[in-house]
Write a protein that holds these residues in place. Sequence first.
Motif, PDB file in Angstrom:
ATOM      1  N   MET A  21      27.766 -27.490 -36.113  1.00  9.56           N
ATOM      2  CA  MET A  21      28.337 -26.964 -34.876  1.00  9.56           C
ATOM      3  C   MET A  21      27.254 -26.777 -33.812  1.00  9.56           C
ATOM      4  SD  MET A  21      30.885 -24.234 -36.699  1.00  9.56           S
ATOM      5  CE  MET A  21      32.011 -23.795 -35.376  1.00  9.56           C
ATOM      6  N   THR A  80      34.881 -27.378 -36.696  1.00 11.64           N
ATOM      7  CA  THR A  80      35.516 -26.068 -36.763  1.00 11.64           C
ATOM      8  C   THR A  80      35.681 -25.707 -38.229  1.00 11.64           C
ATOM      9  OG1 THR A  80      37.314 -24.688 -35.890  1.00 11.64           O
ATOM     10  CG2 THR A  80      37.926 -26.889 -36.736  1.00 11.64           C
ATOM     11  N   SER A  92      37.219 -31.129 -29.075  1.00 13.87           N
ATOM     12  CA  SER A  92      37.520 -29.836 -28.475  1.00 13.87           C
ATOM     13  C   SER A  92      36.991 -29.810 -27.055  1.00 13.87           C
ATOM     14  CB  SER A  92      36.846 -28.745 -29.325  1.00 13.87           C
ATOM     15  OG  SER A  92      37.138 -27.463 -28.822  1.00 13.87           O
ATOM     16  N   ALA A  97      34.574 -24.882 -28.207  1.00 16.99           N
ATOM     17  CA  ALA A  97      33.555 -25.133 -29.228  1.00 16.99           C
ATOM     18  C   ALA A  97      32.545 -23.987 -29.278  1.00 16.99           C
ATOM     19  CB  ALA A  97      32.851 -26.456 -28.954  1.00 16.99           C
ATOM     20  N   ASP A 100      34.213 -21.132 -31.183  1.00 12.41           N
ATOM     21  CA  ASP A 100      34.206 -21.433 -32.621  1.00 12.41           C
ATOM     22  C   ASP A 100      32.829 -21.202 -33.234  1.00 12.41           C
ATOM     23  OD1 ASP A 100      36.875 -22.114 -32.709  1.00 12.41           O
ATOM     24  OD2 ASP A 100      36.551 -24.259 -32.971  1.00 12.41           O
ATOM     25  N   GLU A 104      31.810 -18.338 -36.006  1.00 13.99           N
ATOM     26  CA  GLU A 104      31.301 -18.796 -37.302  1.00 13.99           C
ATOM     27  C   GLU A 104      29.919 -18.219 -37.591  1.00 13.99           C
ATOM     28  OE1 GLU A 104      31.199 -20.427 -41.021  1.00 13.99           O
ATOM     29  OE2 GLU A 104      32.897 -20.121 -39.684  1.00 13.99           O
TER      30      GLU A 104
END
Length: 152
Positions: A21, A80, A92, A97, A100, A104
């Motif tokens: 990510m 995700t 996304s 993003a 997310d 996370e």
Amino acid sequence: MTTLAESNTATAARDDAPKLMLAAICACARLHGIATITISYDGCGDEGGIDGVTLSGPALADGEPVPEIAMPDMPCSTWTVPYRGDAVAIESTFESALDDLGYELIAQNHAGWENGEGAFGEVIIDVEAGRATHDHNTRYVSYDSTAYEWEC
């Protein structure tokens, strides 16, 4: 080689999600001259969320303030993590993003941060270095107790 955009079924272990990510976010941020991303969050009483994202450009000479950058409206190929699942490649928006990623990174070490007295903090992303730091503050209630005894 298949890109994220070409594959709807790419998955990875949840433990790998932060790196994946973060790499995706940094790639998108570089396209818009974003040098630093600050994600702020706050929560308590079983509620909480990300309450702000600040995007900054590169440092300026002579100590001038770093310019803020407006949130770009752009797509972002990222990852995700569904509830209790593995990481999944998705298309996304950059803003989504970032949310997310923020959630996370917080959950990786502080699941339940919004419960009870809650917690607050920041995730700061150095885009050029591809590194995120997390400053987390847990709230708690404390008390002092004393006991006395007398005899006659």
